[in-house]
Design an enzyme around this catalytic site. Structure first.
Site, PDB file in Angstrom:
ATOM      1  N   LYS A 197       9.152  18.764   3.294  1.00 41.37           N
ATOM      2  CA  LYS A 197       8.957  17.322   3.361  1.00 41.37           C
ATOM      3  C   LYS A 197       7.719  16.886   4.149  1.00 41.37           C
ATOM      4  O   LYS A 197       7.386  17.456   5.178  1.00 41.37           O
ATOM      5  CB  LYS A 197      10.176  16.653   4.011  1.00 41.37           C
ATOM      6  CG  LYS A 197      11.430  16.637   3.167  1.00 41.37           C
ATOM      7  CD  LYS A 197      11.310  15.840   1.868  1.00 41.37           C
ATOM      8  CE  LYS A 197      11.282  14.345   2.087  1.00 41.37           C
ATOM      9  NZ  LYS A 197      12.587  13.817   2.478  1.00 41.37           N
TER      10      LYS A 197
ATOM     11  N   GLU B 145       6.782   3.345   6.427  1.00 40.37           N
ATOM     12  CA  GLU B 145       8.170   2.849   6.354  1.00 40.37           C
ATOM     13  C   GLU B 145       8.506   2.000   7.578  1.00 40.37           C
ATOM     14  O   GLU B 145       9.169   0.967   7.484  1.00 40.37           O
ATOM     15  CB  GLU B 145       9.147   4.024   6.261  1.00 40.37           C
ATOM     16  CG  GLU B 145       9.065   4.773   4.940  1.00 40.37           C
ATOM     17  CD  GLU B 145       9.850   6.077   5.000  1.00 40.37           C
ATOM     18  OE1 GLU B 145      11.073   6.028   4.873  1.00 40.37           O
ATOM     19  OE2 GLU B 145       9.235   7.137   5.199  1.00 40.37           O
TER      20      GLU B 145
ATOM     21  N   SER C 221      10.449  16.871   8.066  1.00 32.08           N
ATOM     22  CA  SER C 221      11.906  16.780   8.145  1.00 32.08           C
ATOM     23  C   SER C 221      12.420  17.925   8.996  1.00 32.08           C
ATOM     24  O   SER C 221      11.868  19.023   8.964  1.00 32.08           O
ATOM     25  CB  SER C 221      12.493  16.871   6.738  1.00 32.08           C
ATOM     26  OG  SER C 221      13.842  17.281   6.803  1.00 32.08           O
TER      27      SER C 221
ATOM     28  N   HIS D 249       5.750  -6.071 -12.960  1.00 32.80           N
ATOM     29  CA  HIS D 249       7.157  -5.620 -13.030  1.00 32.80           C
ATOM     30  C   HIS D 249       7.284  -4.130 -12.728  1.00 32.80           C
ATOM     31  O   HIS D 249       8.215  -3.483 -13.193  1.00 32.80           O
ATOM     32  CB  HIS D 249       7.769  -5.916 -14.404  1.00 32.80           C
ATOM     33  CG  HIS D 249       7.555  -7.316 -14.888  1.00 32.80           C
ATOM     34  ND1 HIS D 249       8.442  -8.335 -14.663  1.00 32.80           N
ATOM     35  CD2 HIS D 249       6.508  -7.872 -15.550  1.00 32.80           C
ATOM     36  CE1 HIS D 249       7.976  -9.456 -15.193  1.00 32.80           C
ATOM     37  NE2 HIS D 249       6.788  -9.199 -15.725  1.00 32.80           N
TER      38      HIS D 249
END
Ligand code: ARG
Length: 458
Positions: A284, A291, A278, A157
């Site tokens: 970043k 992704e 970024s 979980h």
């Protein structure tokens, strides 16, 4: 007069934009090598069976071989008005060798021809996919070997559950990929079968030898039913399905890599070479590749759904709908090859932050099961042990501490059965080490698992 290979019965030509809609050359040119190989085998067989004369066979083969060299050098120029790869090559062949080129299509149809191309194409590509899966498996093994004794929180979980060996977690993906590999490997027997010589659907009146052309092409066997031969696209569905399921696995792994790279987890650092920055936020470092792989799983599911839907309502035998089998197949192939290559590099170069993992697993309640088991081993019914432990956890939460921070006196509030030896039992290292059950996370078991995995890779 339409100027088409099939123009005889036509009085009028379609307009260019109509032709364009029906054409597959934009994508089926990826089958150029297979189409030429198939034609060479077919014409050789026609010669062997006495259907074409030796000089005709020689002229056609010579032309095809020239086309093959041009194809290898990317020198062929395909025309939309010639519809697809088959008619484009046939036109180029007759331009090269003259009207004898028109004899190539004796005893054959584009229906068995295109099916043959697809079988040849996938048979080669599946082998390449399997090799890429193995490279990723090797990268996983390498990281796992380095982290057998790296303690990590195990989750259910997405809540801390029980401490585990980080290698154990990583190796889960090895076994998923092992099943993917098995599925691709097993699918080969349904790809490795020749439809050539099935003709349009009914076979042919020419005395062809289908087994000979199959053998020349390296196929193990031939379709036993000519209608099935030209109608079957199961082998492509299966490829798309195997690819989609593998992408589901890679997507799960990608999701974990993305989570682990966050400041909140920091379990791993991705190498700069597999990350991006970024354009506005200078600090970043984004896990874009992971992704993108997670995102690309979607298109592979789409390709599978697409072909299943194309096939569900079409009558036997060939229907033009089936031209829709190709783009999805090329796309899934391209997607899984890219994803596997990226993943291999990403896993091989990532840094596992062992200290962060160590701290994490020492600052949670994932050793609570150990305490319950400890009490149960001392004779307390497990349900009661669960309750006692739960209460001690609650005490800790109230005080902002963990189980190992409790004094023995605190523990005894829970149960008199608890003795000094509880502290050894509650150490996360001990919790992991004691899990000797087959396939468990104990270091000894993880080492056995790694040995088995490595044996599979020999
Ligand atoms: N381009 C076609 C395809 O990909 C080739 C087969 C065409 N056959 C036909 N009877 N029109 O499916």
């Amino acid at each position: 007069m339409s100027g088409k290979a099939w123009g005889g019965r036509f009085q009028k030509s379609a307009e260019a934009w109509v032709d364009e809609f029906g054409a597959s050359i934009g994508f089926d040119q990826q089958l150029v090598t297979e189409d030429i190989e198939g034609s060479i085998a077919h014409v050789t067989m026609l010669g062997e069976c006495g259907i074409l004369k030796a000089d005709e066979v020689e002229a056609i083969k010579g032309g095809l071989e020239q086309l093959k060299i041009k194809a290898d050098n990317n020198e062929l120029e395909f025309q939309v008005e010639n519809e697809d790869i088959h008619l484009n090559l046939e036109k180029m062949l007759t331009d090269l060798v003259g009207p004898v080129g028109g004899k190539l299509h004796t005893g054959r149809s584009r229906n068995d021809q295109v099916a043959t191309d697809m079988h040849l194409f996938l048979k080669k590509r599946v082998v390449e996919v399997i090799a890429l899966i193995e490279s990723l498996q090797d990268a996983i093994i390498a990281q796992a070997e380095d982290n057998v004794e790296t303690l990590a929180p195990g989750y259910t979980h997405l809540q801390r559950a029980q401490p585990i060996s980080f290698a154990h977690h990583l190796m889960t993906y090895f076994w998923m990929l092992e099943r993917d590999k098995q599925r691709f490997t097993e699918s080969v027997k349904r790809i490795d079968i020749s439809p050539l010589g099935a003709g349009a659907l009914a076979g042919t009146t020419f005395p062809i030898d289908r087994e000979l052309s199959a053998k020349l092409l390296g196929f193990s066997t031939v379709y036993q039913n000519s209608i099935d031969a030209v109608s079957d696209r199961d082998f492509i569905v299966e490829f798309l399905s195997n690819g989609a399921l593998m992408m589901a696995h890679l997507s799960r792994f990608a999701e974990e890599i993305i989570l682990w790279s966050t400041d909140e987890f920091k379990f791993i650092d991705l190498d700069d070479s597999f990350s991006t920055g970024s354009s506005i936020m200078p600090q970043k470092k984004n896990p874009d590749m992971a992704e993108l792989i997670r995102g690309k799983a979607g298109r592979t599911y789409g390709n599978l759904m697409g072909l299943l839907t194309v096939l569900k309502g079409i009558p036997l035998a060939y229907n033009k709908d089936m031209q829709e089998d190709k783009e999805g197949m090329f796309d899934t192939l391209h997607t899984i090859v890219g994803a596997l290559k990226i993943f291999e590099g990403m896993v091989r170069t990532m840094t596992v932050n062992k200290n962060v993992l160590h701290t994490a697993v020492h600052n949670d309640f994932s050793n609570a099961t150990e305490l319950a088991d400890y009490l149960a081993a001392k004779g307390m019914p497990f349900r009661e042990a669960h309750e006692v432990t739960g209460k001690l956890v609650f005490t800790c939460i109230k005080r902002g501490i963990y189980l190992l921070d409790l004094t023995l006196a605190d523990m005894k509030e829970g149960s008199d059965l608890i003795e000094e030896d509880v502290y050894e039992v509650l150490a996360p290292e001990a919790a992991v080490k004691r899990r000797h059950s087959l396939g468990g996370t104990g270091f000894d078991q993880v080492k056995i698992q790694l040995d088995k995995a490595k044996a599979l890779r020999k």
